[in-house]
Motif scaffolding. Structure first.
Motif, PDB file in Angstrom:
ATOM      1  N   SER A 176       7.729  71.002  45.647  1.00 33.80           N
ATOM      2  CA  SER A 176       6.497  71.633  46.148  1.00 33.80           C
ATOM      3  C   SER A 176       6.537  71.982  47.635  1.00 33.80           C
ATOM      4  CB  SER A 176       5.275  70.733  45.873  1.00 33.80           C
ATOM      5  OG  SER A 176       5.155  70.449  44.496  1.00 33.80           O
ATOM      6  N   THR A 177       7.725  71.961  48.222  1.00 35.95           N
ATOM      7  CA  THR A 177       7.868  72.275  49.644  1.00 35.95           C
ATOM      8  C   THR A 177       9.005  73.265  49.830  1.00 35.95           C
ATOM      9  OG1 THR A 177       7.126  70.051  50.242  1.00 35.95           O
ATOM     10  CG2 THR A 177       8.289  71.296  51.940  1.00 35.95           C
ATOM     11  N   ASN A 178       8.831  74.188  50.762  1.00 33.33           N
ATOM     12  CA  ASN A 178       9.911  75.122  51.077  1.00 33.33           C
ATOM     13  C   ASN A 178      11.060  74.376  51.739  1.00 33.33           C
ATOM     14  OD1 ASN A 178       7.281  76.884  51.178  1.00 33.33           O
ATOM     15  ND2 ASN A 178       8.972  78.294  50.850  1.00 33.33           N
ATOM     16  N   ALA A 179      12.225  74.397  51.094  1.00 40.58           N
ATOM     17  CA  ALA A 179      13.403  73.722  51.646  1.00 40.58           C
ATOM     18  C   ALA A 179      13.820  74.394  52.944  1.00 40.58           C
ATOM     19  CB  ALA A 179      14.543  73.753  50.640  1.00 40.58           C
ATOM     20  N   THR A 180      14.361  73.622  53.851  1.00 38.47           N
ATOM     21  CA  THR A 180      14.710  74.142  55.174  1.00 38.47           C
ATOM     22  C   THR A 180      16.218  74.159  55.393  1.00 38.47           C
ATOM     23  OG1 THR A 180      14.503  71.944  56.176  1.00 38.47           O
ATOM     24  CG2 THR A 180      12.540  73.355  56.184  1.00 38.47           C
ATOM     25  N   LEU A 181      16.615  75.000  56.328  1.00 31.91           N
ATOM     26  CA  LEU A 181      17.981  75.029  56.825  1.00 31.91           C
ATOM     27  C   LEU A 181      17.982  74.537  58.263  1.00 31.91           C
ATOM     28  CD1 LEU A 181      18.967  78.588  55.559  1.00 31.91           C
ATOM     29  CD2 LEU A 181      19.812  76.424  54.624  1.00 31.91           C
ATOM     30  N   LYS A 182      18.997  73.775  58.621  1.00 34.15           N
ATOM     31  CA  LYS A 182      19.145  73.330  59.995  1.00 34.15           C
ATOM     32  C   LYS A 182      20.022  74.321  60.748  1.00 34.15           C
ATOM     33  CE  LYS A 182      21.012  69.555  62.806  1.00 34.15           C
ATOM     34  NZ  LYS A 182      21.746  68.259  62.787  1.00 34.15           N
ATOM     35  N   LEU A 183      19.555  74.776  61.904  1.00 35.11           N
ATOM     36  CA  LEU A 183      20.294  75.742  62.704  1.00 35.11           C
ATOM     37  C   LEU A 183      20.717  75.138  64.035  1.00 35.11           C
ATOM     38  CD1 LEU A 183      19.088  77.720  60.583  1.00 35.11           C
ATOM     39  CD2 LEU A 183      18.781  79.352  62.439  1.00 35.11           C
ATOM     40  N   THR A 184      21.950  75.422  64.412  1.00 39.04           N
ATOM     41  CA  THR A 184      22.464  75.070  65.734  1.00 39.04           C
ATOM     42  C   THR A 184      22.932  76.357  66.394  1.00 39.04           C
ATOM     43  OG1 THR A 184      23.219  72.942  64.875  1.00 39.04           O
ATOM     44  CG2 THR A 184      24.072  73.631  67.014  1.00 39.04           C
ATOM     45  N   THR A 185      22.430  76.644  67.579  1.00 39.18           N
ATOM     46  CA  THR A 185      22.720  77.944  68.203  1.00 39.18           C
ATOM     47  C   THR A 185      23.379  77.804  69.567  1.00 39.18           C
ATOM     48  OG1 THR A 185      20.461  78.029  69.094  1.00 39.18           O
ATOM     49  CG2 THR A 185      20.834  79.079  66.960  1.00 39.18           C
ATOM     50  N   THR A 186      24.052  76.702  69.814  1.00 36.13           N
ATOM     51  CA  THR A 186      24.713  76.518  71.106  1.00 36.13           C
ATOM     52  C   THR A 186      25.955  77.389  71.235  1.00 36.13           C
ATOM     53  OG1 THR A 186      25.865  74.610  70.171  1.00 36.13           O
ATOM     54  CG2 THR A 186      23.869  74.176  71.451  1.00 36.13           C
ATOM     55  N   SER A 187      26.559  77.738  70.101  1.00 37.07           N
ATOM     56  CA  SER A 187      27.733  78.602  70.111  1.00 37.07           C
ATOM     57  C   SER A 187      27.713  79.438  68.840  1.00 37.07           C
ATOM     58  CB  SER A 187      29.018  77.779  70.186  1.00 37.07           C
ATOM     59  OG  SER A 187      30.155  78.613  70.182  1.00 37.07           O
ATOM     60  N   GLY A 188      27.087  80.603  68.929  1.00 34.68           N
ATOM     61  CA  GLY A 188      26.835  81.372  67.722  1.00 34.68           C
ATOM     62  C   GLY A 188      25.695  80.742  66.945  1.00 34.68           C
ATOM     63  N   VAL A 189      25.610  81.063  65.659  1.00 35.69           N
ATOM     64  CA  VAL A 189      24.599  80.463  64.795  1.00 35.69           C
ATOM     65  C   VAL A 189      25.301  79.687  63.692  1.00 35.69           C
ATOM     66  CG1 VAL A 189      22.691  80.880  63.193  1.00 35.69           C
ATOM     67  CG2 VAL A 189      22.892  82.260  65.277  1.00 35.69           C
ATOM     68  N   LYS A 190      25.131  78.375  63.696  1.00 33.28           N
ATOM     69  CA  LYS A 190      25.671  77.505  62.651  1.00 33.28           C
ATOM     70  C   LYS A 190      24.526  77.002  61.796  1.00 33.28           C
ATOM     71  CE  LYS A 190      27.077  73.255  63.562  1.00 33.28           C
ATOM     72  NZ  LYS A 190      27.893  72.137  64.066  1.00 33.28           N
ATOM     73  N   ILE A 191      24.731  77.047  60.483  1.00 31.61           N
ATOM     74  CA  ILE A 191      23.697  76.642  59.540  1.00 31.61           C
ATOM     75  C   ILE A 191      24.203  75.442  58.749  1.00 31.61           C
ATOM     76  CG2 ILE A 191      22.230  77.370  57.623  1.00 31.61           C
ATOM     77  CD1 ILE A 191      22.887  80.289  58.469  1.00 31.61           C
ATOM     78  N   THR A 192      23.434  74.379  58.734  1.00 23.47           N
ATOM     79  CA  THR A 192      23.758  73.197  57.929  1.00 23.47           C
ATOM     80  C   THR A 192      22.851  73.167  56.714  1.00 23.47           C
ATOM     81  OG1 THR A 192      24.409  71.978  59.914  1.00 23.47           O
ATOM     82  CG2 THR A 192      23.994  70.689  57.926  1.00 23.47           C
ATOM     83  N   ASP A 193      23.457  73.048  55.541  1.00 25.28           N
ATOM     84  CA  ASP A 193      22.670  73.088  54.311  1.00 25.28           C
ATOM     85  C   ASP A 193      22.324  71.682  53.829  1.00 25.28           C
ATOM     86  OD1 ASP A 193      25.003  72.125  53.137  1.00 25.28           O
ATOM     87  OD2 ASP A 193      25.502  74.009  52.140  1.00 25.28           O
ATOM     88  N   ALA A 194      21.792  71.597  52.617  1.00 24.44           N
ATOM     89  CA  ALA A 194      21.270  70.326  52.105  1.00 24.44           C
ATOM     90  C   ALA A 194      22.354  69.335  51.729  1.00 24.44           C
ATOM     91  CB  ALA A 194      20.367  70.582  50.893  1.00 24.44           C
TER      92      ALA A 194
END
Length: 305
Positions: free
Chosen positions: A122-140
């Protein structure tokens, strides 16, 4: 930073041309064949062709689909799309979609978390973003993808090309989740060697304390198959125990017959086994379709015959 990320897509010296294609049309024209096939099977073509919408799509390359397929024991991205159900594909794909148009600059300015269109519990799942060097996405499942080409324009939003298929919570089973994350390759090998993959792919639910490859490298060797089976089942609880429901300080029965562990309310939490060195829980609540994984930094050792 914005300049650096945007530049991933190539030179911006030429004059921009008018964009008429939708997100799906642009993806198809640029050779995202596995993504397009997955979108069609998932029934999401109308969503990504909707000219009234303004969406952001993290688009995995065909190579990204091939790599996930290989990890799951399939030949290529086409085989992966064929093997997954339409519901699984819909869950995976909506996890790659944000509900509004967000350029690379917007992502950098938007903080460390982005809500996706995939709804879990019942909640929109989120992605974790790190933008210190480009855009890195960490998934579940704690794996990282990089945005390799940013700001691919479409008439109904923007595409950011990523080098990995993002895996949402609650879609892959425990074995598949471990297969999809390279830090668990030693665990997967041990599970296959003891023929436990069928059990841990079953309905469950299970709770698995998953040692990393580094943990396995420091573990005892030379165990018999029976002993290794006992060790592995010692990492499994019958039923799903999330981090907010751990019964600290009490003996907990494992799937290994007659073997118990104790979870301590240290910081971070730790697990006492039959040895003098406790295992630290370094990550929690990796949600699979048939239970949950908590990551630990040591192989748990029961008393062995």
């Amino acid at each position: 930073m914005v300049t650096a990320v945007t530049a991933c897509g190539g030179s911006n010296d030429h004059k921009p041309t008018a964009v008429t294609g939708t997100i799906l049309q642009e993806a198809q024209s640029k050779g995202f064949n596995a993504l397009a096939a997955a979108v069609e099977k998932a029934g999401l073509s109308n969503t990504l062709n909707n000219t009234s919408a303004q969406l952001t799509v993290f688009a995995p390359t065909d190579q990204a689909f091939n790599e996930l397929a290989t990890k799951l024991g399939l030949t290529n991205g086409t085989a992966l799309v064929n093997a997954l159900t339409s519901q699984q594909l819909q869950s995976i794909l909506t996890y790659h979609v944000l509900g509004s148009k967000k350029t690379a600059a917007d992502l950098i300015a938007g903080g460390s978390s982005q809500a996706t269109q995939y709804v879990y519990n019942s909640t929109n799942a989120t992605l974790k973003l790190t933008t210190t060097s480009g855009v890195k996405i960490t998934d579940a499942i704690l794996t990282d993808a990089m945005v390799t080409t940013a700001d691919v324009a479409a008439s109904n939003g923007v595409i950011h090309v990523v080098d990995k298929v993002l895996v949402p919570p609650g879609v892959l089973n425990i074995v598949q989740t471990a297969q999809a994350n390279p830090i668990f390759s030693s665990l997967v090998n041990a599970v296959v060697a003891t023929n436990l993959q069928g059990t841990l792919s079953g309905a469950g639910p299970f709770t698995v304390f998953a040692p990393t490859n580094t943990a396995f490298a420091a573990a005892p060797t030379g165990l018999s198959t029976a002993q290794l089976t006992t060790v592995l089942t010692y990492h499994v609880l019958a039923g799903q125990v999330l981090s907010n429901g751990i019964p600290f300080g009490t003996k907990i029965n494992t799937v290994a017959t007659g073997k118990t562990i104790t979870i301590n309310s240290t910081n971070p939490p730790s697990i006492t086994d039959s040895t003098v060195v406790a295992a630290k829980i370094v990550a929690v609540d990796v949600r699979a379709s048939n239970g949950v994984i908590h990551v630990i930094d040591k192989v748990l050792i029961p008393t062995l015959p």
